[in-house]
Write a protein that holds these residues in place. Structure first.
Motif, short mmCIF file in Angstrom:
data_model
loop_
_atom_site.label_atom_id
_atom_site.label_comp_id
_atom_site.label_asym_id
_atom_site.label_seq_id
_atom_site.Cartn_x
_atom_site.Cartn_y
_atom_site.Cartn_z
N VAL A 40 0.84 -1.21 0.00
CA VAL A 40 0.00 0.00 0.00
C VAL A 40 0.87 1.26 0.00
CG1 VAL A 40 -1.68 1.32 1.34
CG2 VAL A 40 -1.95 -1.16 1.10
N LEU A 41 1.91 1.25 0.83
CA LEU A 41 2.78 2.42 0.93
C LEU A 41 3.53 2.68 -0.37
CD1 LEU A 41 4.09 4.68 2.59
CD2 LEU A 41 5.78 3.01 3.39
N THR A 42 4.16 1.64 -0.91
CA THR A 42 4.92 1.81 -2.15
C THR A 42 4.00 2.14 -3.33
OG1 THR A 42 4.86 -0.59 -2.48
CG2 THR A 42 6.81 0.34 -1.41
N GLY A 43 2.83 1.51 -3.37
CA GLY A 43 1.88 1.83 -4.43
C GLY A 43 1.40 3.27 -4.36
N GLY A 44 1.13 3.75 -3.14
CA GLY A 44 0.71 5.14 -2.97
C GLY A 44 1.80 6.12 -3.38
N LEU A 45 3.04 5.83 -2.98
CA LEU A 45 4.16 6.70 -3.38
C LEU A 45 4.34 6.71 -4.90
CD1 LEU A 45 6.80 5.89 -0.60
CD2 LEU A 45 5.46 7.99 -0.87
N ALA A 46 4.19 5.54 -5.51
CA ALA A 46 4.33 5.46 -6.97
C ALA A 46 3.26 6.31 -7.66
CB ALA A 46 4.22 4.01 -7.43
N LEU A 47 2.04 6.27 -7.15
CA LEU A 47 0.97 7.08 -7.75
C LEU A 47 1.25 8.57 -7.57
CD1 LEU A 47 -2.24 5.08 -6.73
CD2 LEU A 47 -1.21 5.27 -9.01
N ILE A 48 1.76 8.93 -6.39
CA ILE A 48 2.05 10.35 -6.14
C ILE A 48 3.11 10.87 -7.11
CG2 ILE A 48 3.07 11.94 -4.46
CD1 ILE A 48 1.71 10.31 -2.26
N PHE A 49 4.15 10.07 -7.33
CA PHE A 49 5.24 10.52 -8.21
C PHE A 49 4.86 10.43 -9.69
CE2 PHE A 49 7.85 9.47 -4.41
CZ PHE A 49 8.44 10.72 -4.26
N LEU A 50 4.02 9.46 -10.05
CA LEU A 50 3.67 9.28 -11.45
C LEU A 50 2.52 10.16 -11.90
CD1 LEU A 50 3.90 5.39 -11.87
CD2 LEU A 50 5.49 7.11 -12.75
N TYR A 51 1.70 10.63 -10.96
CA TYR A 51 0.51 11.40 -11.34
C TYR A 51 0.85 12.64 -12.17
CZ TYR A 51 -3.55 14.42 -11.01
OH TYR A 51 -4.59 15.26 -11.33
N PRO A 52 1.82 13.49 -11.78
CA PRO A 52 2.10 14.67 -12.62
C PRO A 52 2.53 14.31 -14.04
CG PRO A 52 3.13 14.88 -10.46
CD PRO A 52 2.65 13.47 -10.56
N LEU A 53 3.34 13.25 -14.17
CA LEU A 53 3.79 12.85 -15.50
C LEU A 53 2.64 12.30 -16.34
CD1 LEU A 53 6.21 12.56 -17.38
CD2 LEU A 53 6.64 10.31 -16.39
N ILE A 54 1.79 11.49 -15.71
CA ILE A 54 0.63 10.94 -16.44
C ILE A 54 -0.32 12.06 -16.84
CG2 ILE A 54 -1.38 9.43 -16.23
CD1 ILE A 54 0.27 7.66 -14.38
N TRP A 55 -0.55 13.00 -15.92
CA TRP A 55 -1.44 14.13 -16.21
C TRP A 55 -0.88 14.96 -17.37
CZ3 TRP A 55 -1.01 19.42 -16.26
CH2 TRP A 55 -2.20 20.16 -16.28
N THR A 56 0.43 15.20 -17.38
CA THR A 56 1.05 15.97 -18.46
C THR A 56 0.93 15.24 -19.78
OG1 THR A 56 2.62 16.93 -16.89
CG2 THR A 56 3.19 17.03 -19.22
N ALA A 57 1.17 13.92 -19.77
CA ALA A 57 1.09 13.15 -21.01
C ALA A 57 -0.33 13.17 -21.57
CB ALA A 57 1.54 11.72 -20.76
N VAL A 58 -1.33 13.00 -20.72
CA VAL A 58 -2.72 13.02 -21.17
C VAL A 58 -3.10 14.40 -21.69
CG1 VAL A 58 -5.12 12.76 -20.44
CG2 VAL A 58 -3.41 11.11 -19.66
#
Length: 300
Positions: A40-58
């Motif tokens: 849960v912790l690592t998955g949450g951190l991954a989402l936090i770090f990946l969200y700006p990049l995914i949002w920018t790509a979309v």
């Protein structure tokens, strides 16, 4: 009769061993329960770090007023980016040239420097090593003006080669430290055995030690490439010709190309173009990258 007893004795330990090797359901559930918080912790951190990049790509493909992509999803922002001034491929080529030259110089110098610091004894070795690491303590921007003056004196101002030399200088402290601990993690007995067989110091480095420190070299090369590919301030100060701009500098100028109005769509497309090579390179070299960092962890 005796053969049957022997067969029973031979089979029985296997049965006992296989039974002992099975996990009980309670043990398995407990293991999952212990690992769940980590997931849960690592998955949450991954989402936090990946969200700006995914949002920018979309967003780079999404329709938005004031951008080159106003109707439907498409590549309008990327077309605007590709046609900016000299063309996106010119800026990508400039960034690739600077990055690859920085990587090559960093690898060669740090390889020989780390080998010398790890394997040879000479007066002032530790002082010289600490002086090399001291570059990390100096603020990056404060050295660029003196370096600009120096490059101007030697005829390398407004040059991609000059930018690569400056970026190499800033990568060398970490690279030399990394290669030193990589060499020190290799037993000295290998050097001695090779020299007994008639190898010179250079032959020992190339034939014996080079394969052993390859993970460290990959780590150093990856760090040098990421730093050179994404660097903005050095090209900003050292490059005056618009056709020699690197990709980060070109994207920065693209943001306000029309009366100071920020073109968010083209900027987001540029961020995606900048990020994709770094992500792919890291994914390909991730295993060697981790091994390189761990090379000196269990020394001695």
């Amino acid at each position: 009769m005796s053969a049957q007893i022997v067969d029973d004795v031979a089979v029985e330990p296997g049965r006992t061993h296989s039974g002992a090797g099975r996990r009980r359901p309670g043990t398995r559930v407990a293991g999952v329960a212990l690992r769940t918080p980590y997931w849960v912790l690592t998955g949450g951190l991954a989402l936090i770090f990946l969200y700006p990049l995914i949002w920018t790509a979309v967003s780079s493909f999404a329709p938005r007023a004031g951008t080159s992509q106003t109707k439907g999803w498409g590549l309008g922002n990327y077309a605007s980016l590709a046609n900016y001034q000299a063309g996106i491929w010119v800026y990508i080529g400039n960034s690739l040239f600077v990055s690859l030259l920085t990587v090559a110089l960093t690898l060669v110098i740090s390889l020989f420097g780390g080998y010398a610091f790890a394997r040879f004894r000479f007066p002032g070795r530790n002082v010289l090593f600490m002086a090399t690491l001291a570059i990390l303590m100096v603020p990056y921007a404060t050295l660029l003006i003196p370096l600009y003056v120096l490059l101007n004196l030697v005829g390398l101002s407004n040059s991609l080669v000059g930018v690569a030399l400056v970026l190499t200088m800033f990568q060398l402290p970490f690279a030399t430290f990394m290669m030193r601990i990589s060499f020190e993690s290799v037993p000295r007995e290998l050097d001695e055995a090779a020299m007994v067989d008639g190898c010179s110091s250079f032959s020992v480095l190339w034939r014996v030690l080079f394969p052993a420190v390859k993970p460290g070299l990959i780590t150093v090369g990856l760090f040098a490439f990421l730093a050179a590919w994404n660097d903005f301030i050095a090209p900003l100060i050292l490059i005056n010709d618009s056709n020699r701009m690197t990709l980060p500098l070109a994207i920065s100028n693209l943001r306000g190309q029309v009366q100071g109005v920020v073109d968010y769509g083209a900027t987001e497309a540029g961020v995606v173009v900048l990020a994709v090579p770094c992500i792919l390179l890291f994914l390909v070299l991730q295993r060697h990258y981790v091994r390189g960092f761990m090379s000196g962890a269990f020394k001695g």
